[in-house]
Motif scaffolding. Structure first.
Motif, PDB file in Angstrom:
ATOM      1  N   THR A 143       0.840  -1.197   0.000  1.00  0.00           N
ATOM      2  CA  THR A 143       0.000   0.000   0.000  1.00  0.00           C
ATOM      3  C   THR A 143       0.874   1.246   0.000  1.00  0.00           C
ATOM      4  OG1 THR A 143      -0.177   0.047   2.430  1.00  0.00           O
ATOM      5  CG2 THR A 143      -1.904  -1.142   1.208  1.00  0.00           C
ATOM      6  N   TRP A 144       0.355   2.297  -0.635  1.00  0.00           N
ATOM      7  CA  TRP A 144       1.023   3.590  -0.708  1.00  0.00           C
ATOM      8  C   TRP A 144       0.103   4.652  -0.111  1.00  0.00           C
ATOM      9  CZ3 TRP A 144       5.967   3.822  -2.707  1.00  0.00           C
ATOM     10  CH2 TRP A 144       6.401   2.729  -3.472  1.00  0.00           C
ATOM     11  N   HIS A 145       0.698   5.587   0.660  1.00  0.00           N
ATOM     12  CA  HIS A 145      -0.067   6.660   1.302  1.00  0.00           C
ATOM     13  C   HIS A 145       0.724   7.968   1.204  1.00  0.00           C
ATOM     14  CE1 HIS A 145      -2.543   3.538   3.328  1.00  0.00           C
ATOM     15  NE2 HIS A 145      -1.395   2.887   3.414  1.00  0.00           N
ATOM     16  N   PRO A 146       0.039   9.120   1.214  1.00  0.00           N
ATOM     17  CA  PRO A 146       0.753  10.401   1.223  1.00  0.00           C
ATOM     18  C   PRO A 146       1.746  10.482   2.380  1.00  0.00           C
ATOM     19  CG  PRO A 146      -1.570  10.762   0.769  1.00  0.00           C
ATOM     20  CD  PRO A 146      -1.432   9.312   1.132  1.00  0.00           C
ATOM     21  N   ALA A 147       2.906  11.072   2.120  1.00  0.00           N
ATOM     22  CA  ALA A 147       3.980  11.099   3.118  1.00  0.00           C
ATOM     23  C   ALA A 147       3.575  11.827   4.394  1.00  0.00           C
ATOM     24  CB  ALA A 147       5.226  11.756   2.516  1.00  0.00           C
ATOM     25  N   HIS A 148       2.785  12.915   4.283  1.00  0.00           N
ATOM     26  CA  HIS A 148       2.452  13.681   5.481  1.00  0.00           C
ATOM     27  C   HIS A 148       1.537  12.916   6.434  1.00  0.00           C
ATOM     28  CE1 HIS A 148      -0.927  14.757   2.750  1.00  0.00           C
ATOM     29  NE2 HIS A 148      -1.630  14.809   3.868  1.00  0.00           N
ATOM     30  N   PHE A 149       0.931  11.814   5.952  1.00  0.00           N
ATOM     31  CA  PHE A 149       0.126  10.986   6.858  1.00  0.00           C
ATOM     32  C   PHE A 149       0.984  10.387   7.969  1.00  0.00           C
ATOM     33  CE2 PHE A 149      -3.563   9.656   3.786  1.00  0.00           C
ATOM     34  CZ  PHE A 149      -3.954  10.982   3.725  1.00  0.00           C
ATOM     35  N   ALA A 150       2.281  10.168   7.700  1.00  0.00           N
ATOM     36  CA  ALA A 150       3.152   9.515   8.683  1.00  0.00           C
ATOM     37  C   ALA A 150       3.307  10.361   9.942  1.00  0.00           C
ATOM     38  CB  ALA A 150       4.515   9.225   8.069  1.00  0.00           C
ATOM     39  N   ALA A 151       3.262  11.700   9.799  1.00  0.00           N
ATOM     40  CA  ALA A 151       3.364  12.558  10.972  1.00  0.00           C
ATOM     41  C   ALA A 151       2.105  12.481  11.827  1.00  0.00           C
ATOM     42  CB  ALA A 151       3.620  14.000  10.539  1.00  0.00           C
ATOM     43  N   GLN A 152       0.955  12.260  11.170  1.00  0.00           N
ATOM     44  CA  GLN A 152      -0.313  12.192  11.887  1.00  0.00           C
ATOM     45  C   GLN A 152      -0.597  10.789  12.418  1.00  0.00           C
ATOM     46  OE1 GLN A 152      -1.979  14.032   8.213  1.00  0.00           O
ATOM     47  NE2 GLN A 152      -3.284  15.184   9.626  1.00  0.00           N
ATOM     48  N   VAL A 153      -0.066   9.778  11.720  1.00  0.00           N
ATOM     49  CA  VAL A 153      -0.264   8.380  12.127  1.00  0.00           C
ATOM     50  C   VAL A 153       1.107   7.688  12.128  1.00  0.00           C
ATOM     51  CG1 VAL A 153      -1.536   6.237  11.684  1.00  0.00           C
ATOM     52  CG2 VAL A 153      -2.527   8.434  10.994  1.00  0.00           C
ATOM     53  N   PRO A 154       1.879   7.810  13.199  1.00  0.00           N
ATOM     54  CA  PRO A 154       3.223   7.219  13.239  1.00  0.00           C
ATOM     55  C   PRO A 154       3.246   5.717  12.992  1.00  0.00           C
ATOM     56  CG  PRO A 154       2.923   8.782  15.040  1.00  0.00           C
ATOM     57  CD  PRO A 154       1.582   8.606  14.411  1.00  0.00           C
ATOM     58  N   ASP A 155       2.135   5.029  13.288  1.00  0.00           N
ATOM     59  CA  ASP A 155       2.104   3.576  13.074  1.00  0.00           C
ATOM     60  C   ASP A 155       2.289   3.198  11.610  1.00  0.00           C
ATOM     61  OD1 ASP A 155       1.761   3.140  15.743  1.00  0.00           O
ATOM     62  OD2 ASP A 155      -0.365   2.613  15.642  1.00  0.00           O
ATOM     63  N   LEU A 156       2.116   4.148  10.701  1.00  0.00           N
ATOM     64  CA  LEU A 156       2.332   3.852   9.289  1.00  0.00           C
ATOM     65  C   LEU A 156       3.759   3.402   9.006  1.00  0.00           C
ATOM     66  CD1 LEU A 156       0.357   6.640   7.390  1.00  0.00           C
ATOM     67  CD2 LEU A 156       0.126   4.179   7.047  1.00  0.00           C
ATOM     68  N   LEU A 157       4.697   3.835   9.836  1.00  0.00           N
ATOM     69  CA  LEU A 157       6.099   3.479   9.634  1.00  0.00           C
ATOM     70  C   LEU A 157       6.549   2.383  10.593  1.00  0.00           C
ATOM     71  CD1 LEU A 157       7.646   7.021   9.032  1.00  0.00           C
ATOM     72  CD2 LEU A 157       6.921   5.311   7.351  1.00  0.00           C
ATOM     73  N   SER A 158       5.587   1.673  11.173  1.00  0.00           N
ATOM     74  CA  SER A 158       5.906   0.593  12.107  1.00  0.00           C
ATOM     75  C   SER A 158       5.615  -0.763  11.474  1.00  0.00           C
ATOM     76  CB  SER A 158       5.075   0.741  13.386  1.00  0.00           C
ATOM     77  OG  SER A 158       5.242  -0.385  14.229  1.00  0.00           O
ATOM     78  N   THR A 159       6.481  -1.713  11.733  1.00  0.00           N
ATOM     79  CA  THR A 159       6.243  -3.096  11.309  1.00  0.00           C
ATOM     80  C   THR A 159       5.799  -3.966  12.480  1.00  0.00           C
ATOM     81  OG1 THR A 159       8.553  -3.704  11.678  1.00  0.00           O
ATOM     82  CG2 THR A 159       7.974  -2.936   9.466  1.00  0.00           C
TER      83      THR A 159
END
Length: 240
Positions: A143-159
């Motif tokens: 899945t691909w998401h806009p980069a600025h979402f990572a600041a609002q949802v840190p779990d996006l960069l978690s495995t």
């Protein structure tokens, strides 16, 4: 209910219930007589619907009745997963698990840049995970998401285990966005080396490849690419 579409409606109803977890592995279905009464159809129509579900590996029959298969080799496409997100805040069906193998900010391929209307060099969040049911690997997803979402949802960069299923709901809550447009595209092809390794297939084995695009008037919220082995059934209900 009568007519040539009756058996399809019955099969679709129970397929949807199994895929969404309303009917779980081992659960008994109504008797054929009860189905005939509920749907106002002949016994042959019910039998035809159940035969279709049996071919798909969703149910099993015995002298004691008809039951949801103990380890049904099924998975769900975009419409059912989006419905799960909206109703239950999870993108996984009952009995499914996921193992995240990548979660990172990267510069995407050109075709993904175009989908998100990015400038050259802009980044997106890329997540890769394998969906399974029991010991069976049923789907590889990116899945691909806009980069600025990572600041609002840190779990996006978690495995980390356990954080994957509800991510889309977390994104919608954190951003105030709402998925108003959705599209799926699918095609049969041969798997590449990465897909073969992830799904336990031989290189070049036939697979069903698909993409989903979930968006609103502001743009794409989630673009996903997925691959399903031929042994796995996939289906969804829609209004004709």
């Amino acid at each position: 209910m009568a007519g040539p579409k009756a058996f399809t409606a019955i099969a679709d109803h129970y397929r949807q219930a199994i895929l969404t977890g309303d009917l779980v592995s081992g659960e008994k279905l109504p008797t054929n007589r009860e189905m005939c009464q509920r749907w106002n159809v002949a016994a042959a129509t019910v039998s035809r619907a159940l035969n279709q579900l049996a071919v798909e590996g969703l149910i099993r029959t015995s002298p004691r009745g008809t039951f949801v298969a103990d380890d049904a080799t099924v998975t769900a496409a975009g419409p059912d997963r989006l419905s799960m997100v909206q109703r239950l805040r999870s993108s996984l069906m009952e009995g499914e698990t996921s193992r995240v193998t990548a979660a990172e900010l990267v510069v995407p391929p050109l075709y993904v840049q175009d989908i998100f209307n990015l400038d050259p060099g802009d980044q997106l969040v890329r997540r890769e995970f394998v969906v399974g049911r029991g010991k069976t690997r049923t789907m590889l997803v990116v899945t691909w998401h806009p980069a600025h979402f990572a600041a609002q949802v840190p779990d996006l960069l978690s495995t980390a285990p356990g954080k994957n299923a509800g991510l889309t709901s977390k994104i919608l809550e954190a951003t105030g966005r709402s998925i108003t447009h959705a599209r799926d595209d699918m095609h049969a092809r041969e798997c590449d080396a990465r897909e073969a390794s992830a799904l336990g297939l031989r290189l070049g084995a036939p697979v069903l490849g698909g993409v989903h695009r979930w968006s609103d008037d502001e743009g794409v919220i989630e673009f996903g690419l997925w691959v399903v082995p031929t042994r796995v059934a996939i289906g969804y209900q829609y209004d004709a």
